[in-house]
Design an enzyme around this catalytic site. Sequence first.
Site, short mmCIF file in Angstrom:
data_model
loop_
_atom_site.label_atom_id
_atom_site.label_comp_id
_atom_site.label_asym_id
_atom_site.label_seq_id
_atom_site.Cartn_x
_atom_site.Cartn_y
_atom_site.Cartn_z
N ASP A 84 16.74 -115.12 -58.52
CA ASP A 84 16.84 -115.97 -59.57
C ASP A 84 16.29 -114.95 -60.68
O ASP A 84 15.13 -114.46 -60.74
CB ASP A 84 15.74 -117.01 -59.62
N ASP B 277 19.21 -122.21 -60.12
CA ASP B 277 18.78 -121.20 -60.94
C ASP B 277 18.93 -119.77 -60.24
O ASP B 277 18.57 -118.64 -60.69
CB ASP B 277 17.63 -121.39 -61.56
N TYR C 297 2.08 -117.70 -56.71
CA TYR C 297 3.13 -118.55 -56.84
C TYR C 297 4.44 -117.94 -57.96
O TYR C 297 4.15 -117.40 -58.80
CB TYR C 297 3.05 -119.90 -57.77
N LYS D 233 9.91 -120.69 -55.19
CA LYS D 233 10.26 -120.93 -53.91
C LYS D 233 11.32 -119.70 -53.53
O LYS D 233 11.94 -119.32 -54.37
CB LYS D 233 11.01 -122.39 -53.65
N ASP D 234 11.31 -119.50 -52.23
CA ASP D 234 12.36 -118.73 -51.57
C ASP D 234 13.62 -119.15 -51.30
O ASP D 234 14.04 -119.32 -49.93
CB ASP D 234 11.86 -117.81 -50.24
N GLN E 52 34.37 -121.17 -35.89
CA GLN E 52 35.61 -121.54 -34.82
C GLN E 52 35.30 -120.52 -33.84
O GLN E 52 34.76 -119.83 -33.78
CB GLN E 52 36.88 -121.22 -35.96
C1 F6R Z 1 10.38 -125.13 -58.31
C2 F6R Z 1 10.69 -124.67 -59.59
C3 F6R Z 1 10.24 -125.49 -61.00
C4 F6R Z 1 9.12 -124.96 -61.59
C5 F6R Z 1 8.55 -125.98 -62.54
C6 F6R Z 1 7.54 -125.36 -63.45
O1 F6R Z 1 10.88 -124.14 -57.38
O2 F6R Z 1 11.31 -123.51 -59.72
O3 F6R Z 1 10.10 -126.98 -60.33
O4 F6R Z 1 8.09 -124.87 -60.58
O5 F6R Z 1 9.70 -126.17 -63.57
O6 F6R Z 1 8.00 -124.05 -63.85
P1 F6R Z 1 6.94 -122.99 -64.69
O7 F6R Z 1 5.65 -122.94 -63.72
O8 F6R Z 1 7.77 -121.88 -64.74
O9 F6R Z 1 6.62 -123.79 -66.01
MG MG Z 2 13.51 -120.22 -61.37
MG MG Z 3 15.80 -121.20 -57.45
#
Ligand code: F6R
Ligand code: MG
Ligand code: MG
Length: 386
Positions: free
Chosen positions: A11, A51, A230, A233-234, A243
Amino acid sequence: MKITLSCIKADVGAIGGHIRPSARLREAVEQFVKEKAKKLLLSHHINMAGDDLAILMVHERGVDNPEIHQLAWDAFLEGTRVAREQGLYGAGQDLLKDSFSGNVKGLGPGSCEMEFEERPNEPFLLFTADKTNPGAFNLPLYLAFTDPMHCAGFLLSPKMAKGFTFTIMDVNHTEGDRVIELNAPEELYDIACLLRDNERFVVESIRSRSTGEMGAVVSTSRLHNIAGTYTGKDDPVALVRTQGVFPATGEVLSPYRIGHYVAGTMRGSHNGPLMPVKQNGGISFFDGPPIVTGAAFCVHGGKLTEPVDVFDHPFWDWVRNNVAQKAAEIRMQGFSGPAMLPISELEYGGVVEKLGQLDRRFVVREEKSHGSHQHAGAAGRAKQAV
Ligand code: F6R
Ligand code: MG
Ligand code: MG
């Protein structure tokens, strides 16, 4: 001919929050890969899921090849440049280190790769998921590669009778790759015992026990173990050959009808059902639900066909409706119980910080003395913390 499939994803910025990369970002990455491909690749494909951008590359250089990894890293740097130019949200989000050192593992992007002797007909699936983690693939892969309720091949095809070997990784172990190999069907309960814990134990790969051939690989990175804090997520990718000695394409797809609850969705800190969606869609309700896309290919002489979108079919519209209902149901209870992840898995520090502050305000009540007839309000009055 021996080929390698490498899928590397990241991302590096999206429109409107963590929703979807811009067309310009995608084009920039595509152009960059196309240029470099002349020297290094037999063919390639760019995929979008939420994303994330995934670069699927076919080449002859084997897994963990530094030039292939460098290509992907540089392509994501180019994408980041455009993301910054356009002011996209989270520009360069997954490129956690300043310099590239031979392999994207540990630097932020996710990757899965397999090298194999191409069969005369070589069908395979590329899955890319967003707003979840690699453990999201545990249940669908377990069901497709062990369970005759989903894979009729275990009853109908002698080629599959010997079952599969699962390599499972303990992703909490950060000092190196901690893995175990388990054989299905004999060790089915042991496999299930590990795979029930999607946050810690993750299917890394699956091999046929009839031929020893690799059938599936999954990206296994844990961004918060790399960054220490943070960073998203991965969102995982997986490659699954189908097949012949492997489950048929429809058998691999069958478990996605469940829409099982996985970790992810809003702030990477909730449980939501995994929704199989069409290619190139964005993210919406509560930064979710967690999504998975599926692209079917054939590869011949290292050349990829165009992808077929396996979740673009009326059957999956019905599934999506059911999964949306599951998403709405669990959201009804907001932060309560299983709707939000346990503290160890929360991707933001807010709750832990708050608990620390509140901890100082807790009091332990003095025990009532025996035989006392006093009212609890007096005898049991809390001792104030100092
Ligand atoms: C989950 C994710 C989103 C953000 C959320 C807040 O993996 O990417 O849910 O955690 O939109 O984002 P920030 O912390 O960048 O404002
Ligand atoms: Mg992102
Ligand atoms: Mg993503």
